[in-house]
Motif scaffolding. Structure first.
Motif, PDB file in Angstrom:
ATOM      1  N   ILE A   1      12.045   1.745   9.363  1.00 55.37           N
ATOM      2  CA  ILE A   1      12.766   0.573   9.881  1.00 55.37           C
ATOM      3  C   ILE A   1      14.238   0.633   9.461  1.00 55.37           C
ATOM      4  CG2 ILE A   1      12.947  -1.944   9.798  1.00 55.37           C
ATOM      5  CD1 ILE A   1       9.904  -2.028   9.409  1.00 55.37           C
ATOM      6  N   ILE A   2      14.488   0.972   8.211  1.00 56.36           N
ATOM      7  CA  ILE A   2      15.881   1.070   7.731  1.00 56.36           C
ATOM      8  C   ILE A   2      16.656   2.091   8.549  1.00 56.36           C
ATOM      9  CG2 ILE A   2      17.317   1.822   5.789  1.00 56.36           C
ATOM     10  CD1 ILE A   2      15.144   0.587   3.947  1.00 56.36           C
ATOM     11  N   SER A   3      16.033   3.241   8.836  1.00 58.63           N
ATOM     12  CA  SER A   3      16.739   4.276   9.604  1.00 58.63           C
ATOM     13  C   SER A   3      17.113   3.768  10.989  1.00 58.63           C
ATOM     14  CB  SER A   3      15.877   5.534   9.715  1.00 58.63           C
ATOM     15  OG  SER A   3      14.758   5.342  10.578  1.00 58.63           O
ATOM     16  N   LYS A   4      16.246   2.971  11.609  1.00 63.36           N
ATOM     17  CA  LYS A   4      16.540   2.442  12.938  1.00 63.36           C
ATOM     18  C   LYS A   4      17.566   1.309  12.874  1.00 63.36           C
ATOM     19  CE  LYS A   4      14.147   5.338  15.139  1.00 63.36           C
ATOM     20  NZ  LYS A   4      14.872   6.368  15.936  1.00 63.36           N
TER      21      LYS A   4
ATOM     22  N   THR B   1       0.854  -1.184   0.000  1.00 62.86           N
ATOM     23  CA  THR B   1       0.000   0.000   0.000  1.00 62.86           C
ATOM     24  C   THR B   1       0.891   1.235   0.000  1.00 62.86           C
ATOM     25  OG1 THR B   1      -0.099   0.167   2.417  1.00 62.86           O
ATOM     26  CG2 THR B   1      -1.741  -1.239   1.342  1.00 62.86           C
ATOM     27  N   ASP B   2       0.265   2.403  -0.062  1.00 61.19           N
ATOM     28  CA  ASP B   2       1.043   3.646  -0.039  1.00 61.19           C
ATOM     29  C   ASP B   2       1.809   3.811   1.265  1.00 61.19           C
ATOM     30  OD1 ASP B   2       0.074   4.249  -2.544  1.00 61.19           O
ATOM     31  OD2 ASP B   2      -1.521   5.579  -1.819  1.00 61.19           O
ATOM     32  N   ALA B   3       1.377   3.114   2.315  1.00 62.01           N
ATOM     33  CA  ALA B   3       2.053   3.235   3.604  1.00 62.01           C
ATOM     34  C   ALA B   3       3.359   2.450   3.651  1.00 62.01           C
ATOM     35  CB  ALA B   3       1.131   2.754   4.727  1.00 62.01           C
ATOM     36  N   GLU B   4       3.515   1.420   2.818  1.00 62.48           N
ATOM     37  CA  GLU B   4       4.686   0.561   2.933  1.00 62.48           C
ATOM     38  C   GLU B   4       6.010   1.307   2.812  1.00 62.48           C
ATOM     39  OE1 GLU B   4       6.883  -3.279   0.855  1.00 62.48           O
ATOM     40  OE2 GLU B   4       4.706  -3.301   1.067  1.00 62.48           O
ATOM     41  N   PRO B   5       6.220   2.195   1.847  1.00 61.69           N
ATOM     42  CA  PRO B   5       7.525   2.882   1.772  1.00 61.69           C
ATOM     43  C   PRO B   5       7.856   3.657   3.043  1.00 61.69           C
ATOM     44  CG  PRO B   5       6.314   3.158  -0.277  1.00 61.69           C
ATOM     45  CD  PRO B   5       5.363   2.536   0.697  1.00 61.69           C
ATOM     46  N   ARG B   6       6.856   4.270   3.673  1.00 63.03           N
ATOM     47  CA  ARG B   6       7.116   5.011   4.912  1.00 63.03           C
ATOM     48  C   ARG B   6       7.554   4.062   6.020  1.00 63.03           C
ATOM     49  NH1 ARG B   6       2.156   7.235   3.357  1.00 63.03           N
ATOM     50  NH2 ARG B   6       1.008   6.416   5.168  1.00 63.03           N
TER      51      ARG B   6
END
Length: 556
Positions: free
Chosen positions: A71-74, A61-66
């Motif tokens: 998660i990557i940043s953490k 969904t549109d939310a997945e990239p966010r």
């Protein structure tokens, strides 16, 4: 925030193919110091991942990239390096198949034709990517529990050619009614052979045209309402090169009274045949009847992603220990009485993703382990363990070089417990590591609740177990230090009844984090011990996954 790196003790070096598989005594386990758990980090992550801004973390969904970017940043802040050849992401191609226009199921050839309606008497779906599914005049064959277990000398398909035929299968294992776990299929404890997923897979391997499981509430561990709701609407699968054409044309379930009517019309005694199927040497029974049904399929293909990070090992960088947790949840769902229509999934499973980052940070600060540690936030668990299934069948790191791992799913915000249980029971040499960790933490082992329900086969660790990799799934018990079993059971019941898969599974600043912190220490010890030894744990010789692991290790 973590004590100095621990050192492995006197375990002798070994290779996967030659390791004796059991660490003989507690002195052979690596000595692991308890980490200081970064609770502020976990609070921040759960609060953010479970916020309405992330819309319930539905995949594709549109939310997945966010979600992925966060998660990557953490993972980066925790000190992980990209785990997929310089990338943080692994593509997970999926296909969504939604059935419609279901015909009645008709059965002919018995004393009289019979017709059964979709939804209240039967359900079905197709694993094949095809616009229309039709099962026409397919011979019905009762195959008992539908099990082929060479290690037990058990073959319910012996002597029958299933090509073009429909398998009628009993749910669970032949010995599920036992009070203990001493039967050939571990008695009351369900094995993989008892799971409906296995039964459909085996029917496909046998060349069946279709497979139908007979629903019975106790051995299934849920009522027909769960079957009906789960098999209605969209079904999700990982994409395959052949669009699932090696699977049966259709898989489904029938109500128990429906099955009894079908058997009676064939002149067969359902109860007598079910009893015969519990015993070794049972042979499949053609019913002399034919089944027909059909439906259409709407197909949508999409792409989701696993997030993969790694801490390279210092001594054996080409050997791997996994930490896994799923990042997805249900997204927008049925609104509750307040009008809230977002299932935020704070406990399930923002806590598990936060645990990944906290464990990565703790391991980085402890210094490099001997073996590499892989931290993976997988997708599409709620849709059938698809993200972990994709990795397990398309591994970035060879499974023959993957020692084992720890899966984390839904860490309950409640107090510290005196007890932990191992989901699935004593299946592998990992049990010794678990018991050593319990001893180090001053805790005790308790039995898994309701072993007949097969919980080991319902979360992401199972995807790896199917491919032979031993995986931990351990659960904090209910005997709390503060309040005992009454308090622990109340906390568990409150979550299951009032929050699980509901919009109310939200973050609260009032959460009790002491139990989650205890979980993190347990997971840290388990994974760190595996990463600081030369041992190669295996499944026990009578376990359903042993032969798969043995074949895998021979590749080394």
């Amino acid at each position: 925030m973590v004590q100095a790196p621990e050192m492995a003790t006197a375990a002798a070096p070994a290779t996967p193919a030659t390791q004796a598989a059991t660490v003989a005594d507690a002195t052979a386990y690596p000595q692991v110091s308890a980490p200081q758990v970064d609770v502020p980090l976990m609070k921040e992550m759960v609060k953010t991942l479970a916020s309405d801004d992330f819309e319930g973390r539905a995949p594709s969904t549109d939310a997945e990239p966010r979600v992925l970017n966060y998660i990557i940043s953490k993972f980066q802040q925790a000190g992980l390096k990209p785990g997929n050849n310089g990338s943080w992401l692994q593509d997970v191609p999926t296909v969504e198949i939604t059935g419609s226009d279901f015909s009645p199921m008709t059965v002919t050839g018995g004393t009289s034709p019979m017709t059964f309606s979709y939804g209240d008497q039967y359900v079905a779906a197709s694993y094949r990517v095809t616009p229309h599914t039709q099962v026409k005049d397919s011979d019905l064959v009762f195959v008992g529990y539908g099990i082929v277990a060479p290690e037990l000398g058990w073959n319910d398909y012996a002597g029958i050619d299933m090509k073009g035929k429909t398998a009628v299968i009993l749910v669970n294992d032949p010995d599920y009614r036992m009070k203990d776990e001493n039967g050939p299929f571990k008695g009351r404890r369900m094995t993989y052979y008892g799971r409906w997923t296995y039964k459909f897979e085996e029917a496909a391997r046998q060349g069946a045209s279709a497979a139908i499981i007979v629903h019975d509430t106790f051995p299934a561990a849920y009522g027909w309402n769960v079957v009906n709701s789960s098999w209605s609407g969209a079904q999700y699968y990982v994409q395959s090169d052949n669009d699932g054409m090696d699977q049966t044309a259709a898989n489904g379930w029938v109500q128990l009274p429906v099955a009894k009517r079908i058997f009676a019309a064939a002149g067969k005694d359902f109860d007598a045949l079910s009893e015969a199927a519990k015993h070794k040497g049972f042979r499949a029974v053609p019913l002399g009847e034919k089944v027909s049904f059909s439906f259409d399929n709407a197909i949508r293909k999409s792409m989701s992603h696993n997030v993969v990070g790694i801490l390279p090992g210092a001594k054996h960088p080409g050997q791997y220990v996994l930490y896994t947790a799923h990042w997805d949840h249900l997204g927008h769902c049925t609104p509750d009485k307040t009008g809230d229509g977002i299932c935020n999934g704070a406990v399930d499973n923002a806590t598990g993703v936060a645990a990944l980052a906290a464990l990565a940070e703790a391991n980085r600060k402890a210094g490099p382990a001997d073996r590499s540690q892989v931290f993976m936030a997988v997708t599409l668990e709620e849709s059938g363990l698809l993200g972990s299934e994709w990795y397990a069948t398309h591994p970035i790191y060879p499974l023959a070089k993957t020692v084992g791992g720890v899966n984390m799913d839904a860490l309950l915000p409640a107090g510290r417990a005196k007890d932990y249980s191992m989901t699935g029971g004593d299946k592998s040499d990992l049990t010794g590591y678990f018991r050593h960790a319990l001893q180090a933490m001053g805790l005790y082992e308790t039995k898994e609740d309701h072993p007949e329900r097969g919980h080991y086969y319902r979360s992401d660790h199972f995807s790896f177990a199917k491919q032979g990799v031993p995986m931990f799934d351990v659960a904090r018990g209910t005997d709390l230090f503060d309040g005992g079993n009454a308090a622990g059971e109340a906390a568990a019941d409150d979550y299951v009844n009032n929050r699980y898969h509901q919009p109310s599974d939200e973050y609260s600043p009032d959460w009790n984090w002491s139990g989650i912190s205890e979980d993190i220490e347990m997971y840290y010890r388990l994974g760190r011990m595996l990463a600081m030894t030369d041992d190669w744990p295996n499944w026990h010789k009578d376990d359903e996954f042993r032969s798969i692991r043995d074949k895998s290790l021979k590749k080394n």
